[in-house]
Design an enzyme around this catalytic site. Structure first.
Site, PDB file in Angstrom:
ATOM      1  CB  SER A 315      -0.975   0.020   1.167  1.00 23.48           C
ATOM      2  OG  SER A 315      -0.283  -0.139   2.385  1.00 23.48           O
ATOM      3  CG  ASP A 530      -2.416   4.699   8.975  1.00 25.86           C
ATOM      4  OD1 ASP A 530      -1.214   5.034   9.102  1.00 25.86           O
ATOM      5  OD2 ASP A 530      -2.903   4.337   7.891  1.00 25.86           O
ATOM      6  CG  HIS A 533      -1.116   3.447   5.090  1.00 27.00           C
ATOM      7  ND1 HIS A 533      -2.228   2.978   5.740  1.00 27.00           N
ATOM      8  CD2 HIS A 533      -0.760   2.490   4.202  1.00 27.00           C
ATOM      9  CE1 HIS A 533      -2.550   1.789   5.258  1.00 27.00           C
ATOM     10  NE2 HIS A 533      -1.671   1.465   4.329  1.00 27.00           N
TER      11      HIS A 533
END
Ligand code: FER
Length: 561
Positions: A315, A530, A533
């Protein structure tokens, strides 16, 4: 749960943000856009006469007031200028602006506006007769700046119901009038916020004269529009302005359409420009106009100054945080080999585009590859280009890129990953190689960027697994073993409370397994709170660090750090 979170939050946030900034791209005029329609309300054309102190004579201008014009309302004004062979009636005679505008108004595509069509030859004998290229007559086109600012605008603002602010004043024109619009508009940033040049003529000032201070122009202007026919002999004047603006990061729309020096192009210019003015502007939509999408000219042999980099991972490589308008300014030396079809972005798999986010798939965010590429072109020699091949899958383990074993991994892929895998026909590694082979026809592969590890946290075999993939990539692309650097970025750092930060001790050891591997530190790269990320600024910084690591490996020093 962790993996699900890794994927869903960014998608939700990103959808909201891209909705907020999306701006409709105005399309080329369709057939019938300029025909006189019945059953709609029409604006009104009048001729006005004002006294010009500049010329010391009475001068004429044509004025269009919109359908339903009322003194009770106040209107923005577009000053619309003619070419060297015309006068205040040239637009009326050749361009039917009143029909174009009435039709757009009926379709609710433009703000109600007054359009003033002056005579741009500020001299006593202002008719287009005799030798129109006569020095005195050509000079009168620059004298008109004074007439416009000191005589005509004050007259219009006194006699008509007008908003007297630069945000409500636009200037555009065709040919000589296009040159005038750029010269006067960009030269008077406190008077005009909307500037358009259609097929601008040689009276256009040099780019340095037009935009001596790019930052100021960028901040004060709402919209700069430059259009031209591709077969117009005067296109060099538009192109040199565009090139300069692009090199100096001044947002503008450069719209080239098939055509010559005629009203077909200018009418479309008015049709498109009038729909963009006096409305909120999103400069990031500018890159969606066709010319930004034009691929570099097809090369038969790879260009040794076109450096290709393969980017893969999960990601954080995909691009997780939202990008901002500043991240979307195209640079013609920074390109993307599109790896999935994105009809909404007008991008096709397997073609080159200006590299602006999203680099990964149609709705991904800002990738480290964005600022890697931007920093590379800033520091590589002039004319060198960078091309990105980008394949990443949020939440994936490194096993997904192992060409011998990925099927056993994808067979048990979590449900949220299935859609992403589908976009790569179930085989992201295969897509990476397929796109890399296409890119190799045009340029030379110079390095690989990896950002992956969160989903393999604690896996001490990770370096071995990466080595296998690295060796496969080089082999599949017929590159010599260990011939190009592999840069592996650390996951969100312990200093940001990264929940996978323990993986960094494993990532940091990659150079012991792969002699050409180098680690890019994530220390201090901020996260999205978070703990997984990077945020927008964090990912920009990480991207720059990939470039600062790559440049010396390729033999280049870093000038702009
Ligand atoms: C020139 C060529 C074209 C020139 C002006 C024009 C002042 C203008 C053309 C037009 O307005 O259509 O060399 O020099």
């Amino acid at each position: 749960m962790l993996m699900k979170h890794l994927l869903l939050l960014p998608i939700a946030l990103f959808t909201i943000i891209s909705f907020a900034i999306a701006q409709h791209v105005v399309q080329h005029a369709p057939p019938g856009f300029d025909s006189l329609r019945t059953g709609i309300t029409h604006g009104k054309i009048d001729t006005i006469t004002y006294y010009s102190k500049t010329v010391d004579t009475k001068r004429k201008a044509v004025i269009y007031t919109p359908p339903g014009y009322s003194k009770k309302k106040k209107y923005p004004v577009l000053y619309l200028l003619h070419g060297i062979g015309g006068d205040e009636r040239e637009w009326l005679n050749g361009g039917h602006p009143q029909d174009i505008l009435d039709n757009l108004y009926a379709e609710r595509k433009i703000e109600p506006m007054i359009v003033v069509m002056p005579n741009g030859r500020a001299m006593k004998d202002d008719r287009a007769v005799g030798n129109i290229f006569d020095k005195e007559k050509v000079e009168a086109f620059s004298t008109f700046e004074k007439d416009l600012l000191n005589d005509l605008i004050p007259y219009v603002e006194k006699k008509f119901s007008v908003i007297k602010e630069k945000e409500s004043r636009a200037i555009a024109g065709l040919s000589m009038g296009g040159g005038q619009s750029l010269n006067f508009g960009l030269g008077n940033l406190d008077k005009f916020a909307w500037v358009g040049g259609f097929s601008s003529a040689p009276n256009t000032k040099t780019p340095e004269e037009l935009v001596p201070n790019p930052e100021e122009t960028k901040n004060k202007l709402k919209l700069l529009w430059i259009s031209c026919g591709d077969k117009d002999g005067l296109i060099t004047f538009s192109k040199r302005t565009h090139d300069y603006l692009e090199n100096h990061n001044v947002p503008h729309i450069y719209y080239i359409e098939p055509g010559v020096h005629d009203f077909k192009v200018w009418k479309n210019g008015l049709y498109m420009f009038s729909q963009l003015i006096f409305k909120p502007v999103d400069t990031s939509s500018f890159s969606k106009y066709p010319v930004s999408m034009v691929a570099p000219k097809k090369m038969t042999t790879p260009d040794s100054t076109f450096y290709i980099f393969l980017c893969f991972g999960q990601s954080n490589m995909e691009g997780n945080p939202p990008y901002e308008a500043v991240d979307t300014i195209p640079n013609k030396r920074f390109l993307l080999m599109q790896s999935v079809n994105c009809p909404d972005l007008d991008r096709q798999q397997g073609k080159w585009y200006n590299a602006i986010p999203p680099l990964c798939r149609c709705k991904t965010g800002l990738s480290p590859a964005d600022y890697f590429g931007r920093t590379m072109v800033e520091n590589l020699p002039a004319g060198y280009r960078v091309g990105i091949v980008h394949v990443a899958v949020g939440g994936c383990k490194i096993e997904l890129f192992d060409k011998e074993n990925y099927e056993s991994y994808t067979a048990t892929a979590p449900s949220w990953m299935i859609g992403m895998l589908k976009e790569y026909d179930g085989n992201p590694y295969g897509r990476l190689i397929e796109m890399a082979k296409l890119a190799q026809k045009d340029g030379v592969i110079k390095g690989i960027l990896l950002h992956q590890g969160e989903s393999n946290t604690g896996d001490t075999l990770w370096p071995q697994k990466v080595k296998k993939i690295y060796d496969n990539i080089l082999n599949d692309l017929q590159l010599k073993p260990n011939s190009i650097p592999l840069l592996a970025g650390e996951v969100v750092h312990a200093d940001q409370g990264g929940v996978c930060a323990s993986m960094n001790t494993i990532i940091d050891k990659l150079p012991l397994t792969i002699s050409t591997a180098h680690v890019v530190s994530s220390a201090g790269c901020t996260d999205r709170k978070d703990n997984l990320h990077f945020d927008t600024e964090g990912v920009r910084e990480l991207g720059r660090r990939y470039a600062y690591t790559m440049l010396p490996l390729l033999g280049y020093s870093i000038d702009k750090k």
